[in-house]
Design an enzyme around this catalytic site. Structure first.
Site, mmCIF file in Angstrom:
data_model
loop_
_atom_site.group_PDB
_atom_site.id
_atom_site.type_symbol
_atom_site.label_atom_id
_atom_site.label_comp_id
_atom_site.label_asym_id
_atom_site.label_seq_id
_atom_site.Cartn_x
_atom_site.Cartn_y
_atom_site.Cartn_z
ATOM 1 N N ASN B 33 0.869 -1.190 0.000
ATOM 2 C CA ASN B 33 0.000 0.000 0.000
ATOM 3 C C ASN B 33 0.899 1.230 0.000
ATOM 4 O OD1 ASN B 33 -1.477 2.318 1.347
ATOM 5 N ND2 ASN B 33 -3.163 0.879 1.118
ATOM 6 N N THR B 56 -5.029 -0.257 -3.005
ATOM 7 C CA THR B 56 -5.492 1.070 -2.628
ATOM 8 C C THR B 56 -6.749 0.865 -1.785
ATOM 9 O OG1 THR B 56 -6.093 3.285 -3.347
ATOM 10 C CG2 THR B 56 -6.698 1.491 -4.842
ATOM 11 N N GLU B 57 -6.790 1.547 -0.634
ATOM 12 C CA GLU B 57 -7.759 1.173 0.408
ATOM 13 C C GLU B 57 -9.207 1.467 0.022
ATOM 14 O OE1 GLU B 57 -5.091 3.151 0.878
ATOM 15 O OE2 GLU B 57 -5.543 4.880 2.156
ATOM 16 N N ASN B 58 -9.417 2.213 -1.066
ATOM 17 C CA ASN B 58 -10.790 2.442 -1.507
ATOM 18 C C ASN B 58 -11.304 1.302 -2.394
ATOM 19 O OD1 ASN B 58 -8.772 3.642 -3.253
ATOM 20 N ND2 ASN B 58 -10.450 4.326 -4.535
ATOM 21 N N SER B 98 -11.616 -4.338 2.223
ATOM 22 C CA SER B 98 -10.346 -3.653 1.985
ATOM 23 C C SER B 98 -9.597 -3.431 3.299
ATOM 24 C CB SER B 98 -10.604 -2.312 1.295
ATOM 25 O OG SER B 98 -9.380 -1.700 0.973
#
Lengths: 236, 223
Positions: B33, B56-58, B98
């Site tokens: 990340n 990507t955390e979204n 996520s």
């Protein structure tokens, strides 16, 4: 017969009352149900508590709802970002309340709220200012804080395709908070780019099963927040 | 631009060179990340023969570079809300999944920026704590609490010349004791129980030069 389709955006949001807690899907503009939010502005409910990752941008969508003075409190992880001016000004003037929640804790609180889990422990925020006031407990050799599930009176969500049973699929990274918020809303209202007959979405591919959805309204060509902001649009 | 600010006065690594140096230390096959800023540049410098998968955390694993002009999709973005692409083998997922990847210890490595790093590995990178600051945390606290290895890449000093590597953080913490390594324009430093252990100095940088710009003792490279 089950048919969750509603005729108009106005009828979809008609019963949202003053003081309601409303979850609004989206991460930035991806997944933001702009048309439902604009219908809520037209409808007039005020004193709302809104749960979203951000606070909108420009003067459309969520930012327009806040600018119209309808939001008493925001629960979010990142209230300032590019072109986000409405919330920061009201916050500095003391006119809106903020509950700041780490993004993963926010997502898990919403999931828990939808899954009937009243609270859970997490390591996120331990040893930081955001642990203040939270109950702590040690498991193994590590400390955790207690976080509470979040639910809402209404959830507003955008998706790519729906059927009359409320089964949903999303578009790319616009999925984000949608599935969890659909679970956590007592009444979940969805705007979809298309509505297809039952059976047309392969059951293997359904992301949100219809049991979590109450209303579906067709919005064939949803507007994009960044394009509206670039054009200087202000709603209403 | 004043003469003392000209490029000829820059000592140490550029932002690109810092990103390239971090990339050399990421093992093949890592799930990574990348934070906003210099960390985003790392994707340009994957060493020959290695493959990293970017999270990507979204809600995307297998994130690729920015799209060609006019080919972007406003619903395919990264955590910085910039348009990206999805590589072959990518997957989309919702936020709780996520963050289960992050908080459940499934992400191997995270590279973040910093306001301050203390000699014990405390990280401050979300707020200056000022009375006028709008607090905004995003996913930073989840990442440092859940990812197995945390690298920080940052300029050694602030624009005003104050050390960012300090004895104790004065800004609000993102997480206590979470940083493993720091990559700056001047040096690569490991956090150890004894403090800032120097791993290497950037070309043209002396130990004294780096030490003068560090807010706690630097332990010299073992001979």
């Amino acid at each position: 017969m089950i048919d969750k389709r509603v005729e108009s955006l106005a009828s979809a949001v008609a019963d949202i009352c003053d003081g309601a807690t409303v979850m609004v899907g989206g991460f930035g503009e991806a997944g933001s149900p702009i048309e439902l939010i604009h219908a809520l502005i037209d409808q007039g409910a005020t004193g709302l508590t809104v749960i979203n990752n951000n606070t909108g941008s420009g003067e459309v969508g969520l930012a327009a709802l806040i600018k119209a003075g309808r939001v008493a409190k925001m629960i979010c992880s990142y209230p300032r970002s590019l072109n986000s001016t409405v919330f920061p000004e009201l916050y500095k003037a003391g006119k809106i309340e903020l509950e700041l929640v780490p993004q993963g804790t926010l997502a898990e609180r919403i999931r828990a709220g939808g899954a009937g889990i009243p609270a859970f422990f997490t390591a996120t925020s331990v040893g930081t200012p955001l642990e203040i006031g939270k109950e702590k407990r040690t498991f193994g050799s590590r400390e955790y804080v207690l976080e509470f599930g979040l639910s809402a009176d209404f959830s507003l969500i955008k998706c790519k395709r729906a059927d009359p049973y409320g089964n949903l699929i999303y578009n790319k990274t616009a999925r984000n908070f949608g599935p969890a918020m659909a679970m956590a809303g007592k009444v979940t209202i969805v705007q979809s780019e298309s509505i297809v007959p039952a059976g047309e979405i392969d059951p293997e591919n359904i992301i949100t099963p219809g049991i979590f959805v109450n209303r579906v309204v067709l919005v064939e060509n949803p507007q994009h927040e960044s394009a509206l902001v670039a054009a200087g649009v202000s709603y209403p | 631009m004043s003469p003392e600010m000209s490029n000829s006065e820059i000592i140490g690594r550029t932002r690109d060179e810092m990103a390239k140096r971090v990339a050399q230390d990421i093992p093949d096959g890592s799930y990574v990340n990348l934070g906003i800023g210099i960390p985003e540049l790392i994707a340009k410098f994957v060493p020959e023969g290695r493959e990293f998968i970017y999270h990507t955390e979204n809600g995307l694993l297998g994130m690729g570079p920015s799209p060609a002009e006019g080919e972007g999709n406003p619903e395919l973005i990264n955590a910085g809300k910039r348009q990206v692409t999805a590589l072959p083998g990518a997957s989309y997922f919702h936020h709780p999944d996520s963050f289960a990847m992050i908080r459940g210890g499934h992400i191997d490595l995270c590279v973040l920026g910093a306001l301050q790093v203390a000699k014990n590995g405390d990280l401050a990178n979300w707020s200056t704590g000022g009375p006028d600051a709008i607090p905004a945390v995003g996913g930073a606290m989840d990442l440092v609490a859940g990812v197995k290895c945390i690298f920080v890449v940052t300029q050694h000093c602030t624009k005003q010349g104050s050390p960012k590597l300090v004895d104790e953080c004065t800004y609000p913490l993102t997480g206590p004791g979470v940083v493993n390594r720091i990559y700056t324009d001047l040096a690569v430093i490991e956090i150890t129980p004894r403090g800032f252990q120097l791993i290497e100095l950037s070309p043209g940088v002396s130990f004294e030069y780096a030490q003068e710009r560090t807010g706690a003792p630097l332990l010299p490279i073992a001979p």
